[in-house]
Enzyme design. Sequence first.
Site, PDB file in Angstrom:
ATOM      1  N   SER A   1      -2.384  -7.589 -13.013  1.00 54.36           N
ATOM      2  CA  SER A   1      -2.157  -6.555 -12.051  1.00 54.36           C
ATOM      3  C   SER A   1      -2.337  -5.080 -12.921  1.00 54.36           C
ATOM      4  CB  SER A   1      -0.846  -6.678 -11.653  1.00 54.36           C
ATOM      5  OG  SER A   1      -0.428  -5.553 -10.893  1.00 54.36           O
TER       6      SER A   1
ATOM      7  N   TYR B   1       9.129  -7.253 -12.934  1.00 53.55           N
ATOM      8  CA  TYR B   1       7.680  -7.950 -12.603  1.00 53.55           C
ATOM      9  C   TYR B   1       6.299  -7.317 -13.458  1.00 53.55           C
ATOM     10  CZ  TYR B   1       3.493  -8.758  -9.963  1.00 53.55           C
ATOM     11  OH  TYR B   1       2.032  -9.123  -9.698  1.00 53.55           O
TER      12      TYR B   1
ATOM     13  N   LYS C   1       3.564  -9.330 -16.347  1.00 55.84           N
ATOM     14  CA  LYS C   1       2.420  -9.337 -16.264  1.00 55.84           C
ATOM     15  C   LYS C   1       1.620  -9.137 -17.958  1.00 55.84           C
ATOM     16  CE  LYS C   1       1.498 -10.989 -12.278  1.00 55.84           C
ATOM     17  NZ  LYS C   1       1.097 -12.531 -12.050  1.00 55.84           N
TER      18      LYS C   1
HETATM   19  P1  NAD Z   1       1.878 -15.189  -3.078  1.00 51.21           P
HETATM   20  O1  NAD Z   1       3.025 -15.351  -3.183  1.00 51.21           O
HETATM   21  O2  NAD Z   1       1.346 -15.231  -1.794  1.00 51.21           O
HETATM   22  O3  NAD Z   1       1.218 -16.370  -3.816  1.00 51.21           O
HETATM   23  C1  NAD Z   1       1.773 -16.912  -4.862  1.00 51.21           C
HETATM   24  C2  NAD Z   1       1.861 -18.371  -4.524  1.00 51.21           C
HETATM   25  O4  NAD Z   1       2.635 -19.057  -5.746  1.00 51.21           O
HETATM   26  C3  NAD Z   1       2.935 -18.756  -3.067  1.00 51.21           C
HETATM   27  O5  NAD Z   1       2.155 -19.735  -2.467  1.00 51.21           O
HETATM   28  C4  NAD Z   1       4.099 -19.543  -4.015  1.00 51.21           C
HETATM   29  O6  NAD Z   1       4.625 -20.270  -3.165  1.00 51.21           O
HETATM   30  C5  NAD Z   1       3.505 -19.956  -5.200  1.00 51.21           C
HETATM   31  N1  NAD Z   1       4.309 -20.127  -6.502  1.00 51.21           N
HETATM   32  C6  NAD Z   1       5.341 -19.342  -6.786  1.00 51.21           C
HETATM   33  N2  NAD Z   1       6.059 -19.800  -7.847  1.00 51.21           N
HETATM   34  C7  NAD Z   1       5.513 -21.100  -8.117  1.00 51.21           C
HETATM   35  C8  NAD Z   1       5.897 -21.860  -8.869  1.00 51.21           C
HETATM   36  N3  NAD Z   1       6.793 -21.763  -9.932  1.00 51.21           N
HETATM   37  N4  NAD Z   1       5.195 -23.203  -8.860  1.00 51.21           N
HETATM   38  C9  NAD Z   1       4.425 -23.335  -7.977  1.00 51.21           C
HETATM   39  N5  NAD Z   1       3.999 -22.359  -6.951  1.00 51.21           N
HETATM   40  C10 NAD Z   1       4.516 -21.117  -7.238  1.00 51.21           C
HETATM   41  O7  NAD Z   1       1.378 -13.836  -3.928  1.00 51.21           O
HETATM   42  P2  NAD Z   1      -0.190 -13.332  -3.817  1.00 51.21           P
HETATM   43  O8  NAD Z   1      -0.317 -12.185  -3.459  1.00 51.21           O
HETATM   44  O9  NAD Z   1      -1.242 -14.283  -3.600  1.00 51.21           O
HETATM   45  O10 NAD Z   1      -0.459 -13.189  -5.518  1.00 51.21           O
HETATM   46  C11 NAD Z   1      -0.874 -14.208  -6.502  1.00 51.21           C
HETATM   47  C12 NAD Z   1      -0.915 -13.748  -7.910  1.00 51.21           C
HETATM   48  O11 NAD Z   1      -1.538 -12.417  -8.027  1.00 51.21           O
HETATM   49  C13 NAD Z   1       0.580 -13.441  -8.412  1.00 51.21           C
HETATM   50  O12 NAD Z   1       0.595 -13.761  -9.746  1.00 51.21           O
HETATM   51  C14 NAD Z   1       0.769 -12.028  -8.067  1.00 51.21           C
HETATM   52  O13 NAD Z   1       1.626 -11.622  -9.329  1.00 51.21           O
HETATM   53  C15 NAD Z   1      -0.558 -11.447  -8.553  1.00 51.21           C
HETATM   54  N6  NAD Z   1      -0.980 -10.223  -7.909  1.00 51.21           N
HETATM   55  C16 NAD Z   1      -0.859  -9.895  -6.746  1.00 51.21           C
HETATM   56  C17 NAD Z   1      -1.109  -8.703  -6.147  1.00 51.21           C
HETATM   57  C18 NAD Z   1      -0.806  -8.533  -4.607  1.00 51.21           C
HETATM   58  O14 NAD Z   1      -0.541  -7.371  -4.362  1.00 51.21           O
HETATM   59  N7  NAD Z   1      -0.822  -9.404  -3.712  1.00 51.21           N
HETATM   60  C19 NAD Z   1      -1.315  -7.787  -6.872  1.00 51.21           C
HETATM   61  C20 NAD Z   1      -1.497  -8.032  -8.373  1.00 51.21           C
HETATM   62  C21 NAD Z   1      -1.445  -9.244  -8.759  1.00 51.21           C
HETATM   63  C1  WQD Z   2       1.007   1.131  -1.626  1.00 59.76           C
HETATM   64  C2  WQD Z   2       1.090   2.771  -1.435  1.00 59.76           C
HETATM   65  C3  WQD Z   2       3.363   3.349  -1.448  1.00 59.76           C
HETATM   66  C4  WQD Z   2       4.672   0.876   1.907  1.00 59.76           C
HETATM   67  C5  WQD Z   2       2.253  -3.054  -5.384  1.00 59.76           C
HETATM   68  C6  WQD Z   2       2.910  -3.459  -6.592  1.00 59.76           C
HETATM   69  C7  WQD Z   2       1.707  -3.763  -7.702  1.00 59.76           C
HETATM   70  C8  WQD Z   2       0.591  -4.596  -7.019  1.00 59.76           C
HETATM   71  C9  WQD Z   2       0.416  -4.376  -5.576  1.00 59.76           C
HETATM   72  C10 WQD Z   2       1.506  -7.062  -7.717  1.00 59.76           C
HETATM   73  C11 WQD Z   2       2.080   3.382  -2.212  1.00 59.76           C
HETATM   74  C12 WQD Z   2       2.909   3.322   0.045  1.00 59.76           C
HETATM   75  C13 WQD Z   2       4.011   1.385   0.699  1.00 59.76           C
HETATM   76  C14 WQD Z   2       5.398   1.576   2.941  1.00 59.76           C
HETATM   77  C15 WQD Z   2       4.186   3.634   1.917  1.00 59.76           C
HETATM   78  N1  WQD Z   2       1.280  -6.021  -6.780  1.00 59.76           N
HETATM   79  N2  WQD Z   2       3.810   2.777   0.991  1.00 59.76           N
HETATM   80  N3  WQD Z   2       5.030   3.109   2.999  1.00 59.76           N
HETATM   81  O1  WQD Z   2       3.068  -0.093  -4.768  1.00 59.76           O
HETATM   82  O2  WQD Z   2       0.621   0.222  -5.090  1.00 59.76           O
HETATM   83  O3  WQD Z   2       1.812  -1.957  -5.627  1.00 59.76           O
HETATM   84  O4  WQD Z   2       1.592  -4.140  -4.959  1.00 59.76           O
HETATM   85  O5  WQD Z   2       0.837  -6.838  -8.671  1.00 59.76           O
HETATM   86  O6  WQD Z   2       2.281  -4.219  -8.961  1.00 59.76           O
HETATM   87  O7  WQD Z   2       3.680  -2.507  -7.360  1.00 59.76           O
HETATM   88  O8  WQD Z   2       1.529  -1.288  -3.195  1.00 59.76           O
HETATM   89  O9  WQD Z   2       1.157  -1.705  -0.791  1.00 59.76           O
HETATM   90  O10 WQD Z   2       3.647  -1.372  -1.998  1.00 59.76           O
HETATM   91  O11 WQD Z   2       2.102   0.657  -1.619  1.00 59.76           O
HETATM   92  O12 WQD Z   2       4.111   4.814   1.983  1.00 59.76           O
HETATM   93  O13 WQD Z   2       5.994   1.280   3.791  1.00 59.76           O
HETATM   94  O14 WQD Z   2       1.510   2.746  -0.017  1.00 59.76           O
HETATM   95  O15 WQD Z   2       4.228   4.653  -1.642  1.00 59.76           O
HETATM   96  O16 WQD Z   2       1.654   4.691  -2.312  1.00 59.76           O
HETATM   97  P1  WQD Z   2       1.779  -0.693  -4.700  1.00 59.76           P
HETATM   98  P2  WQD Z   2       2.133  -1.007  -1.755  1.00 59.76           P
END
Ligand code: NAD
Ligand code: WQD
Length: 333
Positions: free
Chosen positions: A124, A149, A153
């Site tokens: 991330s 969190y 990572k």
């Molecule tokens: P998500 O929660 O939709 O998907 C994660 C999946 O993993 C889910 O289906 C959940 O049921 C499954 N899961 C969780 N723990 C598990 C375990 N111990 N065993 C088996 N299954 C398990 O999340 P996402 O948004 O698809 O994110 C996927 C990956 O990307 C995560 O590692 C997350 O940290 C990373 N990531 C997401 C974002 C984002 O904004 N969505 C941003 C950066 C990084």
């Molecule tokens: C985006 C922008 C908020 C909601 C998070 C995690 C990051 C990554 C992605 C996993 C920000 C603003 C949001 C609302 C708002 N995940 N906002 N009103 O915070 O950039 O990142 O998700 O790795 O680790 O921290 O994403 O979508 O929460 O926010 O104004 O109701 O929207 O302040 O500027 P963020 P977000």
Amino acid sequence: MNILVTGGAGYIGSHVTVELIESGYTPVVVDNFSNSEKFILNRIEKITGKSVKLYEGDCRDRKLMDSIFSNEAIQGAIHFAASKAVGESVSNPVLYYDNNINSLICVLEAMSNYDVQNLVFSSSCTVYGQPDFLPVTETSPIKKAESPYGNTKQICEEIIQDTSKSSALKSLALRYFNPIGAHPSSLIGELPIGIPNNLVPFITQAAAGLRDKITVFGDDYNTPDGSCIRDYIHVVDLAKAHVRALDFLDRKGASFFDFVNAGTGLGHSVLEVIETFQLANQIKVKYEIGSRRSGDVEKVYADASKARKILNWTTKKSLQESLVDAWNWQKTL
Ligand code: NAD
Ligand code: WQD
């Protein structure tokens, strides 16, 4: 080529599963459905016309992981399974350290036991915190994580790096910026449980009348309109990067680790996202300006040139397209 996809029923994992099938790979999904729904797998089958092999269970279950690797001739893995709610990680850090770190460790052990070398890891942009220079490059220093969190990572990247030094493991960590949108078929997309934490699901729920209005967290930042800036990437563009990453690892020699930004290279403010959503979908969304959310960085967007160079991958979809797909998906819900 059989690819283990942990968390393959989740938001990003489901889109990657589709792209893998469409690129000729055979995904094998393991998911405990802690943050996803089983019907998503039927939807993947609907999109691709192929059935998806599923193991329902937890990545931390060593017996399960062993049975998957012994049954399926796995040749590579993409590790999504993790807990991802930043706020929840602050209130329940042990849950996050346990799930995110132990899941990775069990995947690495199984890979080592079955001589599987290629691993793509979901990292991330949160590892950068508020970078000193923008756009943020991969050479930017890693700052102390803002949340447990984020720390998981950083720790997971270190675990993978150390393991690649002491074994044949080849791994690429993709540092995602802000994934948004949904598959253009509207058959799969994000399924937030309860009140969404993230901006775009909150906007789509507000547009659908499920939320009264959206609160913009601060308009007094040092940005052109005062609201925070992020790099919003369409989830299908992001999914394609994973397929490129697997191809890239296949070409690499043993014992390799690197990380790469997965973003568009463009920054958009919260107010711009709301405005673009309204224009693109011809729908009004009520919003108010609220106070800053603690832990938010002011602005971050990717320097996407390393991904272009090493993966020959760039994003294709605009913010507008992402927000149309997000809204079309919301309407199906
Ligand atoms: P998500 O929660 O939709 O998907 C994660 C999946 O993993 C889910 O289906 C959940 O049921 C499954 N899961 C969780 N723990 C598990 C375990 N111990 N065993 C088996 N299954 C398990 O999340 P996402 O948004 O698809 O994110 C996927 C990956 O990307 C995560 O590692 C997350 O940290 C990373 N990531 C997401 C974002 C984002 O904004 N969505 C941003 C950066 C990084
Ligand atoms: C985006 C922008 C908020 C909601 C998070 C995690 C990051 C990554 C992605 C996993 C920000 C603003 C949001 C609302 C708002 N995940 N906002 N009103 O915070 O950039 O990142 O998700 O790795 O680790 O921290 O994403 O979508 O929460 O926010 O104004 O109701 O929207 O302040 O500027 P963020 P977000």
